[in-house]
Motif scaffolding. Structure first.
Motif, PDB file in Angstrom:
ATOM      1  N   SER A 107     -12.437  45.500  -2.491  1.00  0.00           N
ATOM      2  CA  SER A 107     -11.354  45.405  -3.566  1.00  0.00           C
ATOM      3  C   SER A 107     -10.160  44.987  -2.938  1.00  0.00           C
ATOM      4  N   TRP A 108      -9.678  45.650  -1.796  1.00  0.00           N
ATOM      5  CA  TRP A 108      -8.762  44.958  -0.941  1.00  0.00           C
ATOM      6  C   TRP A 108      -8.716  43.729  -0.668  1.00  0.00           C
ATOM      7  N   VAL A 109      -9.715  43.247   0.017  1.00  0.00           N
ATOM      8  CA  VAL A 109      -9.865  41.811   0.560  1.00  0.00           C
ATOM      9  C   VAL A 109      -9.671  40.859  -0.791  1.00  0.00           C
ATOM     10  N   PHE A 110     -10.600  40.906  -1.819  1.00  0.00           N
ATOM     11  CA  PHE A 110     -10.499  40.245  -2.820  1.00  0.00           C
ATOM     12  C   PHE A 110      -9.339  39.891  -3.840  1.00  0.00           C
ATOM     13  N   SER A 111      -8.583  41.054  -3.859  1.00  0.00           N
ATOM     14  CA  SER A 111      -7.449  40.917  -4.604  1.00  0.00           C
ATOM     15  C   SER A 111      -6.382  40.152  -3.717  1.00  0.00           C
ATOM     16  N   ARG A 112      -6.332  40.321  -2.716  1.00  0.00           N
ATOM     17  CA  ARG A 112      -5.617  39.213  -1.857  1.00  0.00           C
ATOM     18  C   ARG A 112      -6.114  37.669  -1.596  1.00  0.00           C
ATOM     19  N   ILE A 113      -7.413  37.654  -1.788  1.00  0.00           N
ATOM     20  CA  ILE A 113      -7.860  36.172  -1.875  1.00  0.00           C
ATOM     21  C   ILE A 113      -7.558  35.686  -3.326  1.00  0.00           C
ATOM     22  N   SER A 114      -7.703  36.470  -4.182  1.00  0.00           N
ATOM     23  CA  SER A 114      -7.359  35.854  -5.620  1.00  0.00           C
ATOM     24  C   SER A 114      -5.939  35.352  -5.778  1.00  0.00           C
ATOM     25  N   MET A 115      -4.958  36.340  -5.176  1.00  0.00           N
ATOM     26  CA  MET A 115      -3.548  36.054  -5.420  1.00  0.00           C
ATOM     27  C   MET A 115      -3.147  34.837  -4.352  1.00  0.00           C
ATOM     28  N   ALA A 116      -3.824  34.894  -3.240  1.00  0.00           N
ATOM     29  CA  ALA A 116      -3.579  33.457  -2.595  1.00  0.00           C
ATOM     30  C   ALA A 116      -4.048  32.106  -3.215  1.00  0.00           C
ATOM     31  N   MET A 117      -5.176  32.498  -3.742  1.00  0.00           N
ATOM     32  CA  MET A 117      -5.431  31.082  -4.677  1.00  0.00           C
ATOM     33  C   MET A 117      -4.632  30.692  -5.934  1.00  0.00           C
ATOM     34  N   ALA A 118      -3.912  31.983  -6.462  1.00  0.00           N
ATOM     35  CA  ALA A 118      -2.857  31.722  -7.640  1.00  0.00           C
ATOM     36  C   ALA A 118      -1.736  31.304  -7.290  1.00  0.00           C
ATOM     37  N   GLN A 119      -1.185  31.559  -5.975  1.00  0.00           N
ATOM     38  CA  GLN A 119       0.026  31.451  -5.452  1.00  0.00           C
ATOM     39  C   GLN A 119       0.546  29.731  -5.564  1.00  0.00           C
ATOM     40  N   ARG A 120      -0.449  29.057  -5.214  1.00  0.00           N
ATOM     41  CA  ARG A 120      -0.020  27.648  -5.191  1.00  0.00           C
ATOM     42  C   ARG A 120       0.414  27.124  -6.553  1.00  0.00           C
ATOM     43  N   MET A 121      -0.004  27.737  -7.516  1.00  0.00           N
ATOM     44  CA  MET A 121       0.242  27.074  -8.832  1.00  0.00           C
ATOM     45  C   MET A 121       1.381  28.155  -9.648  1.00  0.00           C
ATOM     46  N   VAL A 122       1.542  29.265  -9.220  1.00  0.00           N
ATOM     47  CA  VAL A 122       2.556  30.272  -9.744  1.00  0.00           C
ATOM     48  C   VAL A 122       3.504  30.736  -8.932  1.00  0.00           C
ATOM     49  N   GLY A 123       3.598  30.288  -7.632  1.00  0.00           N
ATOM     50  CA  GLY A 123       4.557  31.082  -6.602  1.00  0.00           C
ATOM     51  C   GLY A 123       4.140  32.184  -5.939  1.00  0.00           C
ATOM     52  N   ASN A 124       5.232  32.630  -5.364  1.00  0.00           N
ATOM     53  CA  ASN A 124       4.958  34.058  -4.809  1.00  0.00           C
ATOM     54  C   ASN A 124       4.740  35.215  -5.807  1.00  0.00           C
ATOM     55  N   LEU A 125       3.748  36.107  -5.281  1.00  0.00           N
ATOM     56  CA  LEU A 125       3.229  37.298  -6.217  1.00  0.00           C
ATOM     57  C   LEU A 125       3.416  38.570  -5.191  1.00  0.00           C
ATOM     58  N   HIS A 126       3.767  39.479  -6.117  1.00  0.00           N
ATOM     59  CA  HIS A 126       3.767  40.708  -5.434  1.00  0.00           C
ATOM     60  C   HIS A 126       2.572  41.494  -5.679  1.00  0.00           C
ATOM     61  N   ILE A 127       1.764  41.585  -4.478  1.00  0.00           N
ATOM     62  CA  ILE A 127       0.244  42.247  -4.574  1.00  0.00           C
ATOM     63  C   ILE A 127       0.425  43.591  -4.436  1.00  0.00           C
ATOM     64  N   SER A 128      -0.119  44.338  -5.371  1.00  0.00           N
ATOM     65  CA  SER A 128       0.016  45.894  -5.401  1.00  0.00           C
ATOM     66  C   SER A 128      -1.456  46.239  -5.146  1.00  0.00           C
ATOM     67  N   ASP A 129      -1.730  47.536  -4.857  1.00  0.00           N
ATOM     68  CA  ASP A 129      -3.214  48.132  -4.284  1.00  0.00           C
ATOM     69  C   ASP A 129      -3.798  48.586  -5.716  1.00  0.00           C
ATOM     70  N   ASP A 130      -3.341  48.321  -6.664  1.00  0.00           N
ATOM     71  CA  ASP A 130      -3.961  48.860  -8.233  1.00  0.00           C
ATOM     72  C   ASP A 130      -4.331  47.651  -8.976  1.00  0.00           C
ATOM     73  N   ILE A 131      -4.645  46.294  -8.235  1.00  0.00           N
ATOM     74  CA  ILE A 131      -5.172  45.222  -9.135  1.00  0.00           C
ATOM     75  C   ILE A 131      -6.568  45.656  -9.713  1.00  0.00           C
ATOM     76  N   PRO A 132      -7.181  45.576 -10.846  1.00  0.00           N
ATOM     77  CA  PRO A 132      -8.313  46.042 -11.355  1.00  0.00           C
ATOM     78  C   PRO A 132      -9.298  44.983 -10.683  1.00  0.00           C
ATOM     79  N   VAL A 133     -10.399  45.856  -9.968  1.00  0.00           N
ATOM     80  CA  VAL A 133     -11.406  45.026  -9.244  1.00  0.00           C
ATOM     81  C   VAL A 133     -12.809  45.872  -9.738  1.00  0.00           C
ATOM     82  N   GLU A 134     -13.700  44.965 -10.234  1.00  0.00           N
ATOM     83  CA  GLU A 134     -15.052  45.649 -10.715  1.00  0.00           C
ATOM     84  C   GLU A 134     -16.028  44.724  -9.957  1.00  0.00           C
ATOM     85  N   ILE A 135     -16.895  45.707  -9.187  1.00  0.00           N
ATOM     86  CA  ILE A 135     -18.002  45.289  -8.489  1.00  0.00           C
ATOM     87  C   ILE A 135     -19.370  45.782  -8.986  1.00  0.00           C
TER      88      ILE A 135
END
Length: 229
Positions: free
Chosen positions: A131-159
């Protein structure tokens, strides 16, 4: 002192300077956010429907969001021409963990923003770590389109089984890009991401830009050109 023609004087007197100042106040924050996020070439690529983001850029974005007390020392992505996205995680407790899989979905459309990654060739270890890893991967992928994002540890992740689904819609909505208006529309609603496909050396995003062509041209003229060095 130069006397202006009467017609010019009349036109100047008719200008509502308070409204002009309001427009500048409205557009100023939007232009700042846009200039901090895109350059002219990026805007052109997004509007043409394909934006390539290198592994190097993604890995740098991930590294910036790894703190001293994080469960991993590093997370490195490696995109392959066959569509695989390999992930190497140097964890504090488990040592090196290597995953190989596919980006099944990567979507942003209005208030709907999520990523689905399917792990191949092994079971998913340690759900909390993933959950920790893929929340950061998804944010890194989105940042190129929408700029810097504040990454919190409560991003909903379903495995579920070997699928990891990350819902990053709230993070985008809370970002500068999500809260800024331009020409009466949220910046966040002007861009769509339909798909993300790993290629050799990076990820190709399939995109749409939902703004009129004349506004696109205005933005291109305002944005800096990419540094070619």
């Amino acid at each position: 002192m130069i006397d202006l023609p009467v017609s010019w004087q009349e036109q100047l007197q008719q200008i509502d300077w308070a409204k002009v100042q309001e427009k500048v106040a409205d557009y100023g924050p939007a232009l700042r956010v846009i200039r901090d996020t895109w350059d002219r070439e990026t805007l052109t690529e997004i509007s043409q429907g394909n934006l390539f983001v290198s592994d190097k850029m993604l890995n740098e974005a991930i590294a910036r969001n790894i703190k001293e007390d994080s469960p991993a020392r590093s997370v490195l992505l490696e995109s392959k021409e066959n569509g695989r996205l390999n992930v190497t995680i140097d964890t504090v407790k488990l040592g090196k963990v290597e995953l190989s899989g596919e980006v099944k979905e990567f979507v942003h459309d209005g208030d709907k923003s999520y990523m689905v990654y399917r792990v191949r060739e092994r079971n998913i270890p340690n759900h909390g770590l993933m959950s920790w890893v893929f929340s950061r991967i998804s944010m890194a992928m989105a940042q190129r389109m929408v700029g810097n994002l504040h990454i919190s540890d409560d991003i909903p992740v379903e495995i579920k089984h070997n699928n990891v689904r990350i819902d990053y819609s709230k993070v985008l909505a809370d970002s500068d890009f999500g809260k800024t208006m331009f020409h009466g529309h949220r910046l966040l609603d002007m861009i769509e991401i339909e798909k993300a496909t790993p290629k050799e050396g990076g990820i190709m995003f399939q995109t749409k830009l939902n703004i009129p062509d004349d506004v696109k041209d205005d933005l291109k003229n305002l944005l800096p050109q990419k540094n070619k060095e």
